[in-house]
Motif scaffolding. Sequence first.
Motif, mmCIF file in Angstrom:
data_model
loop_
_atom_site.group_PDB
_atom_site.id
_atom_site.type_symbol
_atom_site.label_atom_id
_atom_site.label_comp_id
_atom_site.label_asym_id
_atom_site.label_seq_id
_atom_site.Cartn_x
_atom_site.Cartn_y
_atom_site.Cartn_z
ATOM 1 N N SER A 9 -22.660 -31.175 -19.155
ATOM 2 C CA SER A 9 -21.869 -32.205 -19.822
ATOM 3 C C SER A 9 -20.403 -31.777 -19.933
ATOM 4 O O SER A 9 -20.105 -30.615 -20.253
ATOM 5 N N ILE A 10 -19.499 -32.715 -19.656
ATOM 6 C CA ILE A 10 -18.060 -32.500 -19.838
ATOM 7 C C ILE A 10 -17.628 -33.418 -20.973
ATOM 8 O O ILE A 10 -17.805 -34.639 -20.896
ATOM 9 N N GLY A 11 -17.065 -32.867 -22.034
ATOM 10 C CA GLY A 11 -16.793 -33.626 -23.248
ATOM 11 C C GLY A 11 -15.569 -34.524 -23.174
ATOM 12 O O GLY A 11 -14.791 -34.508 -22.214
ATOM 13 N N ILE A 12 -15.397 -35.343 -24.219
ATOM 14 C CA ILE A 12 -14.248 -36.231 -24.352
ATOM 15 C C ILE A 12 -12.950 -35.414 -24.345
ATOM 16 O O ILE A 12 -12.831 -34.411 -25.057
ATOM 17 N N SER A 13 -11.997 -35.815 -23.496
ATOM 18 C CA SER A 13 -10.679 -35.175 -23.398
ATOM 19 C C SER A 13 -10.775 -33.677 -23.111
ATOM 20 O O SER A 13 -9.879 -32.913 -23.487
ATOM 21 N N ALA A 14 -11.830 -33.247 -22.399
ATOM 22 C CA ALA A 14 -12.090 -31.822 -22.172
ATOM 23 C C ALA A 14 -10.928 -31.111 -21.487
ATOM 24 O O ALA A 14 -10.601 -29.963 -21.817
ATOM 25 N N PHE A 15 -10.312 -31.766 -20.506
ATOM 26 C CA PHE A 15 -9.210 -31.142 -19.770
ATOM 27 C C PHE A 15 -7.900 -31.907 -19.979
ATOM 28 O O PHE A 15 -6.986 -31.844 -19.157
ATOM 29 N N TYR A 16 -7.815 -32.616 -21.067
ATOM 30 C CA TYR A 16 -6.626 -33.427 -21.363
ATOM 31 C C TYR A 16 -5.359 -32.585 -21.303
ATOM 32 O O TYR A 16 -5.276 -31.506 -21.866
ATOM 33 N N ASN A 17 -4.365 -33.087 -20.554
ATOM 34 C CA ASN A 17 -3.028 -32.491 -20.494
ATOM 35 C C ASN A 17 -3.014 -31.120 -19.827
ATOM 36 O O ASN A 17 -2.097 -30.319 -20.079
ATOM 37 N N CYS A 18 -4.005 -30.843 -18.955
ATOM 38 C CA CYS A 18 -3.984 -29.592 -18.191
ATOM 39 C C CYS A 18 -3.087 -29.794 -16.975
ATOM 40 O O CYS A 18 -3.548 -30.134 -15.872
ATOM 41 N N SER A 19 -1.799 -29.596 -17.165
ATOM 42 C CA SER A 19 -0.814 -29.953 -16.143
ATOM 43 C C SER A 19 -0.907 -29.091 -14.890
ATOM 44 O O SER A 19 -0.460 -29.498 -13.814
ATOM 45 N N GLY A 20 -1.480 -27.904 -14.970
ATOM 46 C CA GLY A 20 -1.586 -27.031 -13.803
ATOM 47 C C GLY A 20 -2.816 -27.284 -12.952
ATOM 48 O O GLY A 20 -2.944 -26.723 -11.860
ATOM 49 N N LEU A 21 -3.692 -28.153 -13.423
ATOM 50 C CA LEU A 21 -4.943 -28.437 -12.710
ATOM 51 C C LEU A 21 -4.653 -29.339 -11.514
ATOM 52 O O LEU A 21 -4.092 -30.423 -11.666
ATOM 53 N N THR A 22 -5.035 -28.906 -10.288
ATOM 54 C CA THR A 22 -4.770 -29.698 -9.087
ATOM 55 C C THR A 22 -6.030 -30.294 -8.471
ATOM 56 O O THR A 22 -5.960 -31.328 -7.806
ATOM 57 N N SER A 23 -7.175 -29.655 -8.661
ATOM 58 C CA SER A 23 -8.426 -30.200 -8.121
ATOM 59 C C SER A 23 -9.596 -29.761 -8.986
ATOM 60 O O SER A 23 -9.550 -28.721 -9.650
ATOM 61 N N VAL A 24 -10.630 -30.598 -8.966
ATOM 62 C CA VAL A 24 -11.851 -30.318 -9.725
ATOM 63 C C VAL A 24 -13.045 -30.563 -8.821
ATOM 64 O O VAL A 24 -13.126 -31.609 -8.148
ATOM 65 N N THR A 25 -13.964 -29.603 -8.797
ATOM 66 C CA THR A 25 -15.217 -29.762 -8.065
ATOM 67 C C THR A 25 -16.354 -29.770 -9.074
ATOM 68 O O THR A 25 -16.511 -28.821 -9.852
ATOM 69 N N ILE A 26 -17.119 -30.864 -9.080
ATOM 70 C CA ILE A 26 -18.209 -31.041 -10.041
ATOM 71 C C ILE A 26 -19.536 -30.817 -9.331
ATOM 72 O O ILE A 26 -19.839 -31.469 -8.316
ATOM 73 N N GLY A 27 -20.335 -29.887 -9.862
ATOM 74 C CA GLY A 27 -21.621 -29.565 -9.261
ATOM 75 C C GLY A 27 -22.681 -30.638 -9.493
ATOM 76 O O GLY A 27 -22.410 -31.680 -10.104
ATOM 77 N N ASN A 28 -23.911 -30.337 -9.066
ATOM 78 C CA ASN A 28 -24.987 -31.338 -9.131
ATOM 79 C C ASN A 28 -25.686 -31.411 -10.473
ATOM 80 O O ASN A 28 -26.568 -32.237 -10.681
ATOM 81 N N SER A 29 -25.272 -30.560 -11.431
ATOM 82 C CA SER A 29 -25.969 -30.534 -12.714
ATOM 83 C C SER A 29 -25.308 -31.394 -13.787
ATOM 84 O O SER A 29 -25.919 -31.719 -14.809
ATOM 85 N N VAL A 30 -24.043 -31.778 -13.595
ATOM 86 C CA VAL A 30 -23.324 -32.552 -14.603
ATOM 87 C C VAL A 30 -23.865 -33.981 -14.638
ATOM 88 O O VAL A 30 -23.860 -34.693 -13.633
ATOM 89 N N THR A 31 -24.333 -34.394 -15.811
ATOM 90 C CA THR A 31 -24.899 -35.744 -15.964
ATOM 91 C C THR A 31 -24.102 -36.623 -16.920
ATOM 92 O O THR A 31 -24.362 -37.822 -17.008
ATOM 93 N N SER A 32 -23.119 -36.046 -17.629
ATOM 94 C CA SER A 32 -22.287 -36.880 -18.506
ATOM 95 C C SER A 32 -20.855 -36.350 -18.537
ATOM 96 O O SER A 32 -20.638 -35.133 -18.537
ATOM 97 N N ILE A 33 -19.921 -37.298 -18.530
ATOM 98 C CA ILE A 33 -18.500 -36.969 -18.599
ATOM 99 C C ILE A 33 -17.880 -37.875 -19.658
ATOM 100 O O ILE A 33 -17.982 -39.107 -19.577
ATOM 101 N N GLY A 34 -17.242 -37.292 -20.669
ATOM 102 C CA GLY A 34 -16.669 -38.065 -21.759
ATOM 103 C C GLY A 34 -15.398 -38.808 -21.362
ATOM 104 O O GLY A 34 -14.748 -38.481 -20.357
ATOM 105 N N ASN A 35 -15.056 -39.820 -22.147
ATOM 106 C CA ASN A 35 -13.832 -40.584 -21.906
ATOM 107 C C ASN A 35 -12.616 -39.669 -21.912
ATOM 108 O O ASN A 35 -12.535 -38.719 -22.693
#
Length: 386
Positions: A9-35
């Motif tokens: 699970s990835i929570g609400i606003s989990a990576f909010y304002n992470c300005s250095g983040l350029t790419s995200v790879t999500i594996g096969n186990s994630v079943t929920s992603i917050g707003n």
Amino acid sequence: MTIPNSVTSIGISAFYNCSGLTSVTIGNSVTSIGNSAFSNCSGLISIIVDESNPSFSSIEGILYNNDATTLIYCPITKKTVTIPNSVTSIGYSAFSGCSGLTSVTIPNSVTSIDNNAFYKCSGLTSVTIPNSVTSIGQRVFENCSGLTSVTIGNSVTSIGGSAFYNCSGLTSVTIGNSVTSIGQRAFYDCSRLTSVTIPNSVTSIGYEAFYNCSGLTSVTIGNSVTSIGQRAFYDCSRLTSVTIPNSVTSIGDQAFCNCSERTSIYCQGTTPPRGSIVFSEAILKECTLYVPIGCQAAYEAVDPWRNFWNIEEMDFSGIDDIISDNIGISVINRAIHIDNADGNMLVEVFNLSGKSVYRGHGNIVDGLSTGIYIIKIADKSMKIKI
């Protein structure tokens, strides 16, 4: 960044304002992603989802649910987006903050646009909402300052609160003929909007719906509207013509306060609309209130209508409030502008004595002196003041 398979699970606003983040790879186990999990990540280019993930997918770096029927999140760096035909819903804050987005194509498969979907997409200049869309959520295009024109499809039934709040560049909006309600503050502070035709399908205009639309010069309200909310047209300082149909029974407090002292108000109801209605002193003193023949005494007997210095009777019989649900009429710089009319349609303009002053197929009629005219297109007519 790669989300490990141990994460479900990835929570609400989990990576909010992470300005250095350029790419995200999500594996096969994630079943929920917050707003708003990736909102305001100013460097994010793409989101990649493992093909075996049961809940999510990605197409061209954009995050979708598993079967790509809901667009969940678009990375903030995207410039142009064509939404695939599988999508039926644009999710909450899906494009929020995509200030560089200049073009988005919404397919006919989309039926709903959720709250905040295009919030602060300041690079967008025009949007066409297809006829398949039935609802526009709250704050959908709020602060889209570059937006100049919007066409709302004919299946949309409601425009959510603050949907176009502070779209300061908006000059043109076409409201489809299935819209029944315009939410509170829907067009608040759209300062360049010059004219609005509210179709006959609309029954209510919300609180502060057109507040501070300082460029608005004319408003034609469809003949199904029963209520106009508080401060609906407050501070529309250039508004010179308002037509209130006989369907209106309630007008909210200060609905037309601080409008131009040159405004002509055409109130077609034989019974004065009720409500805690307050007009500014300048409007009461300088504006002319036009009421149906035989109804002047009724208006002079009740507040606030009795406080108008200038009340005149007018024959509204046989005159429709709006020529059609698609054709818009406005007056700009003393010229009559006709929008969305078929080029083959005959346009006729008469003065109140019945004399023809124009007959032709043009979309702009100018050279007329100040006064009230009857415009006839096909088999329908309306009165307009220059």
